[in-house]
Design a protein around this motif. Structure first.
Motif, short mmCIF file in Angstrom:
data_model
loop_
_atom_site.label_atom_id
_atom_site.label_comp_id
_atom_site.label_asym_id
_atom_site.label_seq_id
_atom_site.Cartn_x
_atom_site.Cartn_y
_atom_site.Cartn_z
N MET A 172 20.95 26.44 39.64
CA MET A 172 21.66 27.72 39.58
C MET A 172 22.20 27.95 38.17
N LYS A 173 22.08 29.17 37.70
CA LYS A 173 22.53 29.51 36.36
C LYS A 173 24.06 29.56 36.31
N THR A 174 24.62 29.00 35.25
CA THR A 174 26.07 28.96 35.11
C THR A 174 26.53 29.78 33.91
N SER A 175 27.65 30.45 34.09
CA SER A 175 28.28 31.22 33.01
C SER A 175 29.69 30.69 32.80
N LEU A 176 29.98 30.19 31.61
CA LEU A 176 31.33 29.75 31.29
C LEU A 176 32.08 30.92 30.69
N ILE A 177 33.22 31.25 31.27
CA ILE A 177 33.97 32.41 30.78
C ILE A 177 35.42 32.02 30.47
N CYS A 178 35.98 32.68 29.46
CA CYS A 178 37.40 32.49 29.15
C CYS A 178 37.89 33.67 28.35
N THR A 179 39.19 33.82 28.27
CA THR A 179 39.80 34.88 27.47
C THR A 179 40.59 34.23 26.34
N VAL A 180 40.75 34.95 25.25
CA VAL A 180 41.53 34.44 24.12
C VAL A 180 42.45 35.53 23.58
N LYS A 193 38.19 43.43 24.76
CA LYS A 193 38.75 44.25 25.83
C LYS A 193 40.26 44.12 25.80
N ASP A 194 40.95 45.20 25.49
CA ASP A 194 42.41 45.16 25.50
C ASP A 194 42.91 45.02 26.93
N GLY A 195 43.95 44.23 27.09
CA GLY A 195 44.51 44.04 28.43
C GLY A 195 44.93 42.60 28.64
N ASN A 196 45.41 42.33 29.83
CA ASN A 196 45.88 40.98 30.16
C ASN A 196 44.70 40.06 30.49
N ARG A 197 45.02 38.83 30.90
CA ARG A 197 43.95 37.85 31.19
C ARG A 197 43.09 38.28 32.37
N SER A 198 43.69 38.93 33.35
CA SER A 198 42.91 39.40 34.50
C SER A 198 41.86 40.41 34.07
N VAL A 199 42.26 41.32 33.21
CA VAL A 199 41.33 42.32 32.69
C VAL A 199 40.21 41.64 31.92
N GLY A 200 40.59 40.69 31.07
CA GLY A 200 39.59 39.98 30.27
C GLY A 200 38.61 39.17 31.10
N ARG A 201 39.13 38.46 32.11
CA ARG A 201 38.25 37.65 32.95
C ARG A 201 37.29 38.53 33.73
N ASN A 202 37.80 39.62 34.29
CA ASN A 202 36.92 40.52 35.04
C ASN A 202 35.82 41.10 34.14
N GLU A 203 36.19 41.42 32.91
CA GLU A 203 35.21 41.94 31.95
C GLU A 203 34.13 40.90 31.67
N ALA A 204 34.54 39.67 31.44
CA ALA A 204 33.58 38.60 31.15
C ALA A 204 32.65 38.37 32.33
N ILE A 205 33.22 38.36 33.54
CA ILE A 205 32.42 38.10 34.74
C ILE A 205 31.45 39.24 35.01
N GLU A 206 31.90 40.47 34.80
CA GLU A 206 31.01 41.61 35.00
C GLU A 206 29.80 41.56 34.06
N LYS A 207 30.01 41.02 32.88
CA LYS A 207 28.93 40.94 31.89
C LYS A 207 28.12 39.64 32.01
N SER A 208 28.51 38.78 32.93
CA SER A 208 27.83 37.49 33.06
C SER A 208 26.58 37.62 33.92
N SER A 209 25.68 36.65 33.77
CA SER A 209 24.43 36.66 34.54
C SER A 209 24.29 35.42 35.43
N GLY A 210 25.28 34.53 35.39
CA GLY A 210 25.20 33.30 36.16
C GLY A 210 25.61 33.48 37.61
N GLU A 211 25.05 32.65 38.48
CA GLU A 211 25.43 32.63 39.88
C GLU A 211 26.75 31.88 40.08
N ILE A 212 26.98 30.91 39.18
CA ILE A 212 28.20 30.10 39.24
C ILE A 212 29.04 30.40 38.00
N LEU A 213 30.30 30.73 38.22
CA LEU A 213 31.22 31.04 37.13
C LEU A 213 32.09 29.82 36.85
#
Length: 325
Positions: free
Chosen positions: A1-9, A67-87
């Motif tokens: 399964m494809k994995t996407s590592l996501i984080c906000t900074v 993406k301006d916003g809090n960590r929730s906004v940032g994480r959702n943005e990263a996940i929406e742009k991800s292609s992995g089945e596992i985050l």
């Protein structure tokens, strides 16, 4: 399964290099890395852009999003742009153990597993940070693998689960991952604890930073409609102490004043007794009670502010509804 590592900074210039290096040193690399910057004004973005990739095969490129916003906004943005089945979700400011991605991804071999909660340990560099650690992290001897909720420092989740939960609550800026973890539990998704999927978290370095952290945790809980039993106990303790103090002041009772002093000493000794085993340094005799009272006061102020915001917003909405009639 494809994995996407996501984080906000956000303004992570002091930690971003070591964080990314720990990703590239993984025994099993993620298929993609997505970082969302929430508006850094330091050298964070430049350091990410200038990072030299290690001489390894199949090293994933970093997708840097803004993406301006809090960590929730940032994480959702990263996940929406991800292609992995596992985050694979973690936080800047942490260091990943070299087998973190391997261990946190492994339980998904079982198709019934929805979420994996990884573990986290302290990267304390001095006695101050060692004393702070048990007030923030779940210590190893207190881990209950059957009731261990995932934190965004160290967790993995199927993207389909994130979609069913409609992502992180973007209204929450503090302690949002605890609210998300509670949603996971409430919906009955299967959570597996992986003690081997370890990240190292670096504790705050000053008392002011520690107070702000505790304050934000408490405020975030109330904003997410979460009331922990230990918060109730803290309010009960201090309301009782305040009432005794008022009674002692009004009556001039030396007995009541002595009772308060004894109570203060017993509470301080209790703070040392329960956490000294994690530090084993004579300086802990000062620091542990200090963190106990600091965390208590931060919880009192943070929770109170959260309650006032709740009450204030309700009154505002009631006023608006009356004006519309």
């Amino acid at each position: 399964m494809k994995t996407s590592l996501i984080c906000t900074v956000l303004n992570e210039e002091k930690t971003i290099s070591s964080f990314l290096e720990s990703i590239f040193q993984q025994s099993k690399l993620p298929d993609e890395i997505i970082i969302v910057d929430g508006g850094s004004i330091d050298e964070t973005v430049n350091k990410i852009s200038e990072l030299k990739f290690p001489d390894r095969k199949n090293v994933p490129n970093i997708k840097l999003l803004f993406k301006d916003g809090n960590r929730s906004v940032g994480r959702n943005e990263a996940i929406e742009k991800s292609s992995g089945e596992i985050l694979l979700i973690t936080d800047a400011g942490c260091i990943l153990d070299k087998d973190w991605t391997k261990h946190i991804n492994y339980p998904f071999i079982d198709k019934n597993v929805d979420v994996v909660a990884g573990y986290y340990k302290s990267g304390a560099k001095n006695v101050f940070q060692k004393c702070l650690t048990p007030y923030v992290l779940v210590m190893e001897d207190k881990v209950n693998k059957d009731d261990f909720l995932p934190a965004t420092r160290s967790m993995a989740i199927r993207k389909t689960v994130w979609e069913k939960l409609k992502g992180f609550d973007e209204k929450l800026s503090h302690n949002e991952d605890y609210a998300f973890a509670n949603k996971i539990k409430e919906k009955g998704f299967k959570i597996i604890f992986s003690k081997s999927a370890i990240i190292t978290w670096i504790p705050r370095g000053t008392l002011k930073q520690a107070f702000i952290m505790f304050f934000r945790f408490a405020l975030g809980d109330i904003q997410a409609n979460i009331i922990r039993k230990k918060v109730i106990y803290i309010f009960v303790r201090y309301v009782f102490a305040l009432l005794v103090l008022l009674a002692a002041t009004i009556t001039g009772s030396l007995l009541l004043f002595r009772f308060l002093i004894i109570g203060f000493l017993v509470y301080s000794i209790w703070a040392i007794w329960k956490n000294y085993k994690y530090v084993k340094d004579v300086k802990a005799i000062i620091y542990l009670p200090l963190f106990q009272f600091t965390s208590d006061l931060a919880v009192l102020f943070g929770s109170s502010l959260g309650f006032m915001q709740k009450v204030g917003s309700r009154k505002f909405l009631e006023a608006v509804s009356l004006l519309k009639k």
